[in-house]
Design a protein around this motif. Structure first.
Motif, PDB file in Angstrom:
ATOM      1  N   ALA A  21       0.862  -1.219  -0.092  1.00 42.64           N
ATOM      2  CA  ALA A  21      -0.003   0.034  -0.035  1.00 42.64           C
ATOM      3  C   ALA A  21       0.984   1.256  -0.137  1.00 42.64           C
ATOM      4  O   ALA A  21       1.885   1.294   0.731  1.00 42.64           O
ATOM      5  N   VAL A  22       0.464   2.057  -0.669  1.00 43.67           N
ATOM      6  CA  VAL A  22       1.308   3.438  -0.812  1.00 43.67           C
ATOM      7  C   VAL A  22       0.254   4.747  -0.917  1.00 43.67           C
ATOM      8  O   VAL A  22      -0.931   4.500  -1.169  1.00 43.67           O
ATOM      9  N   SER A  23       0.617   5.885  -0.009  1.00 40.21           N
ATOM     10  CA  SER A  23      -0.103   6.901  -0.052  1.00 40.21           C
ATOM     11  C   SER A  23       0.491   8.068  -0.844  1.00 40.21           C
ATOM     12  O   SER A  23       1.676   8.086  -0.625  1.00 40.21           O
ATOM     13  N   LEU A  24      -0.367   8.702  -1.604  1.00 42.18           N
ATOM     14  CA  LEU A  24       0.280   9.797  -2.404  1.00 42.18           C
ATOM     15  C   LEU A  24      -0.590  11.177  -1.904  1.00 42.18           C
ATOM     16  O   LEU A  24      -1.808  11.211  -1.689  1.00 42.18           O
ATOM     17  N   TRP A  25       0.103  12.332  -1.354  1.00 40.07           N
ATOM     18  CA  TRP A  25      -0.243  13.174  -0.865  1.00 40.07           C
ATOM     19  C   TRP A  25       0.008  14.373  -1.407  1.00 40.07           C
ATOM     20  O   TRP A  25       1.285  14.823  -1.980  1.00 40.07           O
ATOM     21  N   ALA A  26      -0.804  15.289  -1.870  1.00 39.32           N
ATOM     22  CA  ALA A  26      -0.634  16.631  -2.527  1.00 39.32           C
ATOM     23  C   ALA A  26      -0.794  17.757  -1.603  1.00 39.32           C
ATOM     24  O   ALA A  26      -2.060  17.801  -0.446  1.00 39.32           O
ATOM     25  N   ALA A  27       0.037  18.679  -1.543  1.00 46.71           N
ATOM     26  CA  ALA A  27      -0.210  19.701  -0.781  1.00 46.71           C
ATOM     27  C   ALA A  27      -0.934  20.894  -1.237  1.00 46.71           C
ATOM     28  O   ALA A  27      -0.296  21.556  -2.409  1.00 46.71           O
ATOM     29  N   VAL A  28      -1.875  21.262  -0.749  1.00 40.69           N
ATOM     30  CA  VAL A  28      -2.726  22.369  -1.057  1.00 40.69           C
ATOM     31  C   VAL A  28      -2.523  23.662  -0.215  1.00 40.69           C
ATOM     32  O   VAL A  28      -2.526  23.545   0.774  1.00 40.69           O
ATOM     33  N   PRO A  29      -2.372  24.793  -1.323  1.00 38.75           N
ATOM     34  CA  PRO A  29      -2.291  26.036  -0.388  1.00 38.75           C
ATOM     35  C   PRO A  29      -3.356  26.522   0.681  1.00 38.75           C
ATOM     36  O   PRO A  29      -4.379  26.416   0.151  1.00 38.75           O
ATOM     37  N   HIS A  30      -3.156  26.659   1.940  1.00 40.56           N
ATOM     38  CA  HIS A  30      -3.822  26.806   2.808  1.00 40.56           C
ATOM     39  C   HIS A  30      -4.536  28.177   2.883  1.00 40.56           C
ATOM     40  O   HIS A  30      -5.978  28.157   3.101  1.00 40.56           O
TER      41      HIS A  30
END
Length: 330
Positions: free
Chosen positions: A182-191
């Protein structure tokens, strides 16, 4: 009970999951799975029983009219299959739903039951978090796993996160304990521009998914939507000197942090991805880990001033903390 009648035998299936709610800043993750489902015309073959997992005062059902007949759509999680043809055919099992309100362990076990019955080889869970990242730069996407061997072979981060978690972290750990990669891909969104949709972050997740499982995803109008999004945010920032100054501060911090990435290896990986998209036979078969220099984009809102997390390890969103399997900040 798991009913899989009518589902054909799948080819090298990968399960790709995303859940609306706490782990889905800007609807970037759920938007990515929705895009896959739409572009490849996914066929729904199962839905989890909403009564088992959802509090309807938190996630309310909706009423709609079908030829004058009132019907109710209940919040749930649905599974669909998409068939990917071409020289290297592969099938995807798409899981799209809402973070459950209760019985998370049973929820994960039920999804893993489907994965087992379908012969799923790997589970990829998409997520998005709020962070101190400027909308004018490529969206940081981190790949994390709890499996040390998988981290080595696929060039991923082995998660070290400790703290509150969402369904993404719980499902990843359930997969690990069940022996499912299992892998998680995380995108960072401007707060400061967190409201959905965020097509730039959705595009970045899809680009990273392409590299991870070595497929080509039809992007449709998504790149143009991303450009329009960023244009919208640019215009809003230009109208407010405080916002513009804050964005500039984030840009300087990001550019300084990314300076070491302008290395020969990073440029070579980016060029390999470019070749793969032009001509799949021109690039190595191996999926890359990826910089996101090619991401075009778009934006849309206004930033409240916020200090970075003093720990320096995880961006802490103003409204909700990061996910458990959230990667260390790129």
């Amino acid at each position: 009970m798991i009913e899989l009648e009518g589902v054909p035998e799948l080819i090298d299936p990968v399960m790709v999951a995303a859940f609306e709610g706490w782990n889905d800043a800007g609807d970037a993750a759920s938007g990515a799975v929705a895009h896959l489902d739409r572009e490849w015309k996914g066929e729904v073959f199962a839905a989890l029983d909403a009564e088992d997992y959802y509090d309807f005062q938190v996630n309310r059902p909706t009423v709609w009219l079908d030829n004058g007949v009132r019907k109710i759509t209940w919040p749930t999680t649905r599974l669909s299959v998409v068939r990917i043809g071409g020289a290297k055919p592969r099938d995807l099992v798409l899981v799209r739903g809402i973070e459950p309100s209760m019985r998370w362990r049973s929820f994960c076990n039920e999804l893993l039951g489907f994965a087992h019955e379908l012969g799923v080889e790997m589970v990829v869970i998409l997520g998005a978090l709020l962070g101190d990242t400027p909308h004018t730069r490529p969206v940081p996407v981190s790949g994390v796993t709890s499996d040390a061997d998988l981290a080595r072979t696929m060039d991923l981060e082995e998660t070290k996160y400790e703290g509150p978690t969402g369904i993404v972290g719980v499902l990843q750990e359930a997969c690990t304990h069940a022996g499912v990669p299992a892998v998680s891909l995380w995108a960072a969104v401007p707060h400061y521009v967190s409201q959905p949709p965020n097509p730039k972050a959705t595009l970045a997740l899809l680009n990273r998914l392409e590299d991870l499982i070595d497929i080509r995803i039809p992007l449709g109008e998504l790149p143009e939507d991303a450009r329009a999004w960023q244009l919208g945010v640019d215009q809003l920032a230009a109208e407010d000197s405080e916002v513009a100054e804050y964005v500039q501060t984030l840009e300087e911090a990001r550019d300084t942090a990314d300076l070491p990435e302008a290395s020969g290896d990073a440029i070579a990986r980016e060029f390999e991805r470019y070749l793969r998209r032009r001509d799949p036979s021109a690039a190595a078969e191996q999926p890359g880990d990826g910089s996101y220099l090619r991401d075009t984009s778009s934006g849309l809102t206004r930033p409240p001033r916020r200090k970075p997390d003093p720990s320096g390890e995880e961006p802490q969103p103003p409204a909700a903390p990061d996910d458990p399997s959230d990667p260390p900040e790129a």
